[in-house]
Design an enzyme around this catalytic site. Sequence first.
Site, short mmCIF file in Angstrom:
data_model
loop_
_atom_site.label_atom_id
_atom_site.label_comp_id
_atom_site.label_asym_id
_atom_site.label_seq_id
_atom_site.Cartn_x
_atom_site.Cartn_y
_atom_site.Cartn_z
N ALA A 19 0.85 -1.21 0.00
CA ALA A 19 0.00 0.00 0.00
C ALA A 19 0.88 1.24 0.00
O ALA A 19 2.09 1.14 -0.14
CB ALA A 19 -0.90 -0.01 1.23
N ASN A 20 0.27 2.42 0.12
CA ASN A 20 1.05 3.66 0.24
C ASN A 20 0.31 4.60 1.19
O ASN A 20 -0.75 4.26 1.71
CB ASN A 20 1.27 4.28 -1.15
CG ASN A 20 -0.03 4.59 -1.84
OD1 ASN A 20 -0.81 5.41 -1.38
ND2 ASN A 20 -0.31 3.89 -2.94
N ARG A 21 0.87 5.79 1.39
CA ARG A 21 0.37 6.68 2.45
C ARG A 21 -0.81 7.56 2.04
O ARG A 21 -1.20 8.44 2.79
CB ARG A 21 1.50 7.60 2.92
CG ARG A 21 2.61 6.88 3.61
CD ARG A 21 3.63 7.87 4.17
NE ARG A 21 4.84 7.18 4.56
CZ ARG A 21 4.96 6.49 5.69
NH1 ARG A 21 3.95 6.43 6.52
NH2 ARG A 21 6.10 5.88 5.97
N SER A 22 -1.35 7.37 0.85
CA SER A 22 -2.45 8.24 0.41
C SER A 22 -3.65 8.14 1.34
O SER A 22 -4.07 7.04 1.70
CB SER A 22 -2.85 7.86 -1.01
OG SER A 22 -4.03 8.53 -1.37
N ALA B 129 -3.48 7.27 -5.78
CA ALA B 129 -2.07 6.84 -5.78
C ALA B 129 -2.10 5.34 -6.06
O ALA B 129 -2.05 4.51 -5.15
CB ALA B 129 -1.44 7.14 -4.44
#
Length: 403
Positions: free
Chosen positions: A211-214, A277
């Site tokens: 995942a990512n921080r969006s 993202a």
Amino acid sequence: MTLGGKRILLIISGGIAAYKSLDLIRRLRDRGAAVRPVMTSGAQEFVTSLAVGALAADHVFTDLFSRQDEQDVGHIRLARDCDLVLIAPATADLLAKMANGLADDLASTVLLATDRPVVAAPAMNPRMWAHPATRRNIEFLRRDGIRFVGPMAGEMAESREAGLGRMAEPLDIVAAVETLLDEGPKPLLGRKAIVTSGPTHEPIDPVRYIANRSSGRQGHAIAAALAALGADVTLVSGPVTIADPVGVRTLHVERADEMRDAVLSALPADIAVMVAAVADWRVASAADQKIKKHPGESIPTLALTENPDILRTVGHHTLRPKLVVGFAAETEHVESNARAKLERKGADLIVANDVSSATGIMGGTRNTVKIIGHDGIEQWPEMDKNEVATRLASLIADRLRQE
Ligand code: C5P
């Protein structure tokens, strides 16, 4: 004073989230709204009518059969003498009553008698929210024109259980009310928009993912801002913890391929704003079972494969929207990378931001962007993500008007 002169009838029903209604009253009044509270008997078990009345600076209505209240205002006038009815928190019980047209106390009677727009902020245990009876009631209420804000995912106040059921935050509820009561110009009326938002989760096995921080804040705000200008908006959101914006159709997805399918199914459209993202790569073959750690054995290697590029697909599609907007989150060479992206992705505009770690943009509430088009660059000052959204929505409206 975005709600200056507006009269909100606030119905508080009996859930632990009622404590947040006190803050909600303040926030509504800060924006110039007059708040007239109605409390169910359940609500009075959680917060006192004294606190509610003091914050609202109005009488608190609680009893259908109060002779004094009926003489002074009356339940029918209560239901009509307002610009909007807001239910926060809306319990499973009150929603069930509404769905079935029951009127056995003041709150449910007012809801049956009102001809004003109604916004509900549900709050309940995740199992109650997921129960088929609640699902059915929500579906009925949506068809009746009731708007919902939330619930959100997260931990419950009363138990350690997590899931969908937390009441939306007071500021999100205020934003929903502002959207519905907004009487500003509607230059995007009749236009269809697709917006992507949030991260994607790419499974490694049934319990792990990339995942990512969006946070989804910027994309959700853009969806709301386009809707506020009259657009018919489909928001395709990856996993986020913020509430669905009001007045927008929100489709929830997890993976990039699901996001692409949802976006393509929403075509044709006039506007596409791809803010998500999206993970560039996914695990080539996600495991069906949890990958186990065996002492002494070698550490697994993840083989990755490329995800579909949704913006590029839309930018080169036979049903390409008239205006295609992409985002560029860069940590270096922001401008030149964004220019290259404009060409490669078939976009009309790229909104570029510098997400190098010092700025904390990803997941934060503020943003500093450059708007890069085929005809030049505009640098915007640092501002709140909601403000970026509002300005971008009016820029989009201007571009479409010029066609
Ligand atoms: O190539 P890059 O990821 O930097 O491009 C960012 C832009 O492309 C954003 O608008 C993002 O939403 C979109 N994008 C996409 N699908 C991908 C990757 C990025 O729609 N797989």
